[in-house]
Design an enzyme around this catalytic site. Structure first.
Site, PDB file in Angstrom:
ATOM      1  N   ARG A 184      31.364  20.514  94.880  1.00 57.48           N
ATOM      2  CA  ARG A 184      30.403  21.974  94.633  1.00 57.48           C
ATOM      3  C   ARG A 184      30.110  23.144  95.575  1.00 57.48           C
ATOM      4  NH1 ARG A 184      26.378  18.838  90.948  1.00 57.48           N
ATOM      5  NH2 ARG A 184      25.011  20.544  90.916  1.00 57.48           N
TER       6      ARG A 184
ATOM      7  N   TYR B 115      30.560  26.789  94.945  1.00 61.62           N
ATOM      8  CA  TYR B 115      29.434  27.481  94.425  1.00 61.62           C
ATOM      9  C   TYR B 115      28.137  27.447  95.155  1.00 61.62           C
ATOM     10  CZ  TYR B 115      25.663  28.378  90.613  1.00 61.62           C
ATOM     11  OH  TYR B 115      24.805  28.816  90.010  1.00 61.62           O
TER      12      TYR B 115
ATOM     13  N   LYS C 253      27.015  30.988  97.083  1.00 57.40           N
ATOM     14  CA  LYS C 253      25.796  31.574  97.118  1.00 57.40           C
ATOM     15  C   LYS C 253      25.011  31.706  98.351  1.00 57.40           C
ATOM     16  CE  LYS C 253      25.586  31.924  92.264  1.00 57.40           C
ATOM     17  NZ  LYS C 253      25.115  33.401  91.717  1.00 57.40           N
TER      18      LYS C 253
ATOM     19  N   VAL D 166      23.654  20.149  81.285  1.00 58.91           N
ATOM     20  CA  VAL D 166      22.991  18.941  80.729  1.00 58.91           C
ATOM     21  C   VAL D 166      22.331  19.081  79.375  1.00 58.91           C
ATOM     22  CG1 VAL D 166      20.761  18.847  81.969  1.00 58.91           C
ATOM     23  CG2 VAL D 166      21.926  16.632  81.399  1.00 58.91           C
TER      24      VAL D 166
ATOM     25  N   SER E  26      22.495  21.725  77.364  1.00 59.12           N
ATOM     26  CA  SER E  26      23.308  21.883  76.129  1.00 59.12           C
ATOM     27  C   SER E  26      24.347  20.780  75.780  1.00 59.12           C
ATOM     28  CB  SER E  26      24.313  23.316  76.265  1.00 59.12           C
ATOM     29  OG  SER E  26      24.854  23.210  77.495  1.00 59.12           O
ATOM     30  N   ASN E  27      24.603  20.110  76.464  1.00 59.08           N
ATOM     31  CA  ASN E  27      25.773  18.846  76.324  1.00 59.08           C
ATOM     32  C   ASN E  27      24.872  18.003  75.658  1.00 59.08           C
ATOM     33  OD1 ASN E  27      27.939  19.606  77.579  1.00 59.08           O
ATOM     34  ND2 ASN E  27      27.825  17.831  79.132  1.00 59.08           N
ATOM     35  N   PHE E  28      23.634  17.492  75.972  1.00 57.11           N
ATOM     36  CA  PHE E  28      22.764  16.546  75.179  1.00 57.11           C
ATOM     37  C   PHE E  28      22.474  16.943  73.720  1.00 57.11           C
ATOM     38  CE2 PHE E  28      20.886  14.038  79.136  1.00 57.11           C
ATOM     39  CZ  PHE E  28      22.045  13.564  79.425  1.00 57.11           C
TER      40      PHE E  28
ATOM     41  N   THR F 260      16.754  13.511  89.102  1.00 58.37           N
ATOM     42  CA  THR F 260      15.819  14.520  88.575  1.00 58.37           C
ATOM     43  C   THR F 260      16.253  16.023  88.520  1.00 58.37           C
ATOM     44  OG1 THR F 260      14.351  14.991  90.445  1.00 58.37           O
ATOM     45  CG2 THR F 260      13.908  13.067  89.050  1.00 58.37           C
TER      46      THR F 260
HETATM   47  P1  NAD Z   1      27.063  32.256  82.674  1.00 60.68           P
HETATM   48  O1  NAD Z   1      28.227  31.546  83.003  1.00 60.68           O
HETATM   49  O2  NAD Z   1      26.492  31.816  81.160  1.00 60.68           O
HETATM   50  O3  NAD Z   1      26.936  33.604  83.161  1.00 60.68           O
HETATM   51  C1  NAD Z   1      28.016  34.035  84.108  1.00 60.68           C
HETATM   52  C2  NAD Z   1      28.583  35.408  83.543  1.00 60.68           C
HETATM   53  O4  NAD Z   1      29.027  35.992  84.763  1.00 60.68           O
HETATM   54  C3  NAD Z   1      29.483  35.220  82.599  1.00 60.68           C
HETATM   55  O5  NAD Z   1      29.298  36.048  81.579  1.00 60.68           O
HETATM   56  C4  NAD Z   1      30.863  35.369  83.109  1.00 60.68           C
HETATM   57  O6  NAD Z   1      31.936  35.686  82.270  1.00 60.68           O
HETATM   58  C5  NAD Z   1      30.433  36.440  84.108  1.00 60.68           C
HETATM   59  N1  NAD Z   1      31.536  36.404  85.289  1.00 60.68           N
HETATM   60  C6  NAD Z   1      31.877  35.312  86.299  1.00 60.68           C
HETATM   61  N2  NAD Z   1      32.597  35.610  87.158  1.00 60.68           N
HETATM   62  C7  NAD Z   1      32.769  36.993  86.786  1.00 60.68           C
HETATM   63  C8  NAD Z   1      33.387  38.235  87.794  1.00 60.68           C
HETATM   64  N3  NAD Z   1      34.174  37.865  88.604  1.00 60.68           N
HETATM   65  N4  NAD Z   1      33.265  39.381  87.396  1.00 60.68           N
HETATM   66  C9  NAD Z   1      32.622  39.591  86.362  1.00 60.68           C
HETATM   67  N5  NAD Z   1      31.843  38.816  85.549  1.00 60.68           N
HETATM   68  C10 NAD Z   1      32.232  37.669  85.835  1.00 60.68           C
HETATM   69  O7  NAD Z   1      25.958  31.497  83.639  1.00 60.68           O
HETATM   70  P2  NAD Z   1      24.214  31.647  83.459  1.00 60.68           P
HETATM   71  O8  NAD Z   1      23.404  30.334  83.260  1.00 60.68           O
HETATM   72  O9  NAD Z   1      23.869  33.139  82.766  1.00 60.68           O
HETATM   73  O10 NAD Z   1      24.118  32.208  84.969  1.00 60.68           O
HETATM   74  C11 NAD Z   1      23.783  33.588  85.426  1.00 60.68           C
HETATM   75  C12 NAD Z   1      23.622  33.674  86.925  1.00 60.68           C
HETATM   76  O11 NAD Z   1      22.469  32.833  87.259  1.00 60.68           O
HETATM   77  C13 NAD Z   1      24.676  32.995  88.061  1.00 60.68           C
HETATM   78  O12 NAD Z   1      24.950  34.046  89.201  1.00 60.68           O
HETATM   79  C14 NAD Z   1      24.263  31.816  88.214  1.00 60.68           C
HETATM   80  O13 NAD Z   1      24.775  31.251  89.469  1.00 60.68           O
HETATM   81  C15 NAD Z   1      22.732  31.799  88.536  1.00 60.68           C
HETATM   82  N6  NAD Z   1      21.937  30.595  88.110  1.00 60.68           N
HETATM   83  C16 NAD Z   1      21.928  30.339  86.897  1.00 60.68           C
HETATM   84  C17 NAD Z   1      21.129  29.002  86.780  1.00 60.68           C
HETATM   85  C18 NAD Z   1      20.688  28.503  85.327  1.00 60.68           C
HETATM   86  O14 NAD Z   1      20.032  27.403  85.113  1.00 60.68           O
HETATM   87  N7  NAD Z   1      21.115  29.112  84.422  1.00 60.68           N
HETATM   88  C19 NAD Z   1      20.593  28.381  87.877  1.00 60.68           C
HETATM   89  C20 NAD Z   1      21.075  28.919  89.104  1.00 60.68           C
HETATM   90  C21 NAD Z   1      21.704  30.177  89.321  1.00 60.68           C
HETATM   91  N1  UDP Z   2      24.554  15.446  83.508  1.00 62.08           N
HETATM   92  C1  UDP Z   2      24.366  14.311  82.544  1.00 62.08           C
HETATM   93  N2  UDP Z   2      25.201  14.388  81.577  1.00 62.08           N
HETATM   94  C2  UDP Z   2      25.873  15.478  81.309  1.00 62.08           C
HETATM   95  C3  UDP Z   2      25.904  16.787  81.967  1.00 62.08           C
HETATM   96  C4  UDP Z   2      25.146  16.526  83.428  1.00 62.08           C
HETATM   97  O1  UDP Z   2      23.948  13.212  83.003  1.00 62.08           O
HETATM   98  O2  UDP Z   2      26.630  15.534  80.071  1.00 62.08           O
HETATM   99  C5  UDP Z   2      23.688  15.477  84.636  1.00 62.08           C
HETATM  100  C6  UDP Z   2      24.497  15.763  86.117  1.00 62.08           C
HETATM  101  O3  UDP Z   2      25.008  14.710  86.745  1.00 62.08           O
HETATM  102  C7  UDP Z   2      23.055  16.229  86.849  1.00 62.08           C
HETATM  103  C8  UDP Z   2      22.229  16.683  85.813  1.00 62.08           C
HETATM  104  O4  UDP Z   2      22.535  16.369  84.669  1.00 62.08           O
HETATM  105  O5  UDP Z   2      22.502  15.173  87.442  1.00 62.08           O
HETATM  106  C9  UDP Z   2      22.184  18.177  85.659  1.00 62.08           C
HETATM  107  O6  UDP Z   2      23.604  18.644  85.485  1.00 62.08           O
HETATM  108  P1  UDP Z   2      23.721  20.091  85.162  1.00 62.08           P
HETATM  109  O7  UDP Z   2      25.431  20.074  85.270  1.00 62.08           O
HETATM  110  O8  UDP Z   2      23.240  20.749  84.049  1.00 62.08           O
HETATM  111  O9  UDP Z   2      23.297  20.890  86.471  1.00 62.08           O
HETATM  112  P2  UDP Z   2      23.255  20.705  88.041  1.00 62.08           P
HETATM  113  O10 UDP Z   2      23.854  19.427  88.604  1.00 62.08           O
HETATM  114  O11 UDP Z   2      24.189  21.901  88.576  1.00 62.08           O
HETATM  115  O12 UDP Z   2      21.771  20.785  88.265  1.00 62.08           O
END
Ligand code: NAD
Ligand code: UDP
Length: 314
Positions: free
Chosen positions: A141, A144, A148, A186, A188-190, A209
């Site tokens: 991980r 990422y 960040k 998680v 969308s998968n579920f 959690t």
């Molecule tokens: P997502 O994967 O749906 O969106 C990310 C977008 O960035 C995509 O459209 C992808 O094509 C684009 N992208 C990736 N690399 C790129 C690059 N090098 N140049 C141009 N475009 C690029 O993810 P999301 O859930 O929409 O997340 C958006 C942001 O929020 C991310 O920075 C992510 O780290 C942050 N974030 C999201 C969550 C969440 O729960 N959704 C949680 C924590 C942080």
């Molecule tokens: N997870 C799970 N089944 C899945 C996808 C994810 O049990 O099909 C679990 C994963 O191991 C984690 C939690 O759900 O403990 C959240 O996972 P996700 O990938 O959504 O985000 P993150 O781990 O980055 O919080």
């Protein structure tokens, strides 16, 4: 005119942000390389007079004139960000340097979409912004999490050294319509598994959690943070209602009225055990707190995926 650049604007969060900012009357430029985002997320905006799309990778410099930059570009699902780990680091580090360089040159305010992942497997619970985290620097991980963390460092250094007007939001697990069917996170998968009647895959024993925030709440907070004067310190954004992954699986099976069974799969390494935001700072400084509860948000998301999956069959 309020000219706004959104990197990652074709992704899940970015596309909702495009919608909300266009509704405020802003002129929106969406930049995306379509690594994990889709034109379908923004297709409805193509005829909007104040919407522009540029296919561009932010690891390369970009030159344009805007007033504000929302830097969201970066794959967010572990499946996607681990697929090309080196590219993930480059996007967070080189991409953020490019966007900060642009912000500095054109004197734009810039917001970084950071993450709860910067806390790693937290030893403090719930997580406050003052906590420095517990991150494995060499695990699967890390591309990422550490990417960040460097991006946050860059934001603060450009602020201190070059007076760039910066904002950092630490986003906790957010879900909703427009997550990709193959996103791998998680919720969308579920939902997809339950709607298809396939086994629902709980990794590990499901006692880990997460705290799930509905997308519209998060987007409101993005805009409030960006527009708050002088708010350069990092701020947690998320919903502090914590749930185990097993509880989430059971809830989704119930809400979809699915006959799916829960199966266990191995827990990926470095999967955080607990995660829950302390959102006191956002409440105090922004007057923000989430409005949509888990059940309400899941029902909206289930309705979206039901339509997407039906459309795919036709
Ligand atoms: P997502 O994967 O749906 O969106 C990310 C977008 O960035 C995509 O459209 C992808 O094509 C684009 N992208 C990736 N690399 C790129 C690059 N090098 N140049 C141009 N475009 C690029 O993810 P999301 O859930 O929409 O997340 C958006 C942001 O929020 C991310 O920075 C992510 O780290 C942050 N974030 C999201 C969550 C969440 O729960 N959704 C949680 C924590 C942080
Ligand atoms: N997870 C799970 N089944 C899945 C996808 C994810 O049990 O099909 C679990 C994963 O191991 C984690 C939690 O759900 O403990 C959240 O996972 P996700 O990938 O959504 O985000 P993150 O781990 O980055 O919080």
């Amino acid at each position: 005119m309020n000219r706004i650049l959104i990197t990652g604007g074709a992704g899940f969060l970015g596309s909702h942000l495009c919608d909300s900012l266009l509704e405020t009357g802003a002129d929106v430029v969406c930049v995306d390389n379509f690594f994990s985002g889709y034109k379908d997320n923004i297709r409805h905006l193509f005829s909007h007079p104040y919407f522009e799309l540029i296919r561009h990778d932010i690891t390369h410099p970009l030159f344009l004139e805007v007033d504000k930059i929302y830097n969201l570009a970066c794959p967010a699902s572990p499946l996607h960000y681990q697929h090309n780990a080196i590219k993930t680091v480059k996007t967070s580090v080189m991409g953020t340097i490019n966007m900060l360089g642009l912000a500095k040159r054109i004197k734009a305010r810039i917001l970084l979409a950071s993450t709860s992942e910067i806390y790693g497997n937290p030893a403090v619970h719930p997580q406050q912004e003052s906590y420095w985290g517990n991150v494995n620097p060499v695990g699967i991980r890390s591309c990422y999490d550490e990417g960040k963390r460097v991006a946050e460092t860059l934001m603060m250094d450009y602020h201190r050294q070059n007076n760039v007007d910066t904002r950092i939001v630490r986003i906790f697990n957010t879900y909703g319509p427009r997550m990709a069917i193959n996103d791998g996170r998680v919720v969308s998968n579920f939902i997809v598994q339950a709607l298809r009647g396939e086994p629902v895959t709980v990794y590990g024993d499901g006692t880990q959690t997460r705290s799930f925030c509905y997308v519209s709440d998060l987007i409101d907070a993005f805009i409030m943070t960006m527009d708050k004067e002088g708010f350069t310190q990092p701020v947690n954004l998320g919903n502090s209602a914590e749930s185990t992954i097993l509880e989430l699986a059971e809830k989704i099976i119930k809400l979809t009225k699915s006959s799916s069974k829960i199966i266990r799969k191995p827990l990926p390494s470095d999967d955080p055990v607990r995660r829950c935001p302390d959102i006191s700072l956002a409440k105090e400084k922004l007057g923000w707190q989430p409005k949509i509860g888990l059940e309400e948000g899941l029902l909206k998301t289930i309705a979206y995926f039901r339509e997407r999956l039906d459309l795919k069959k036709k």
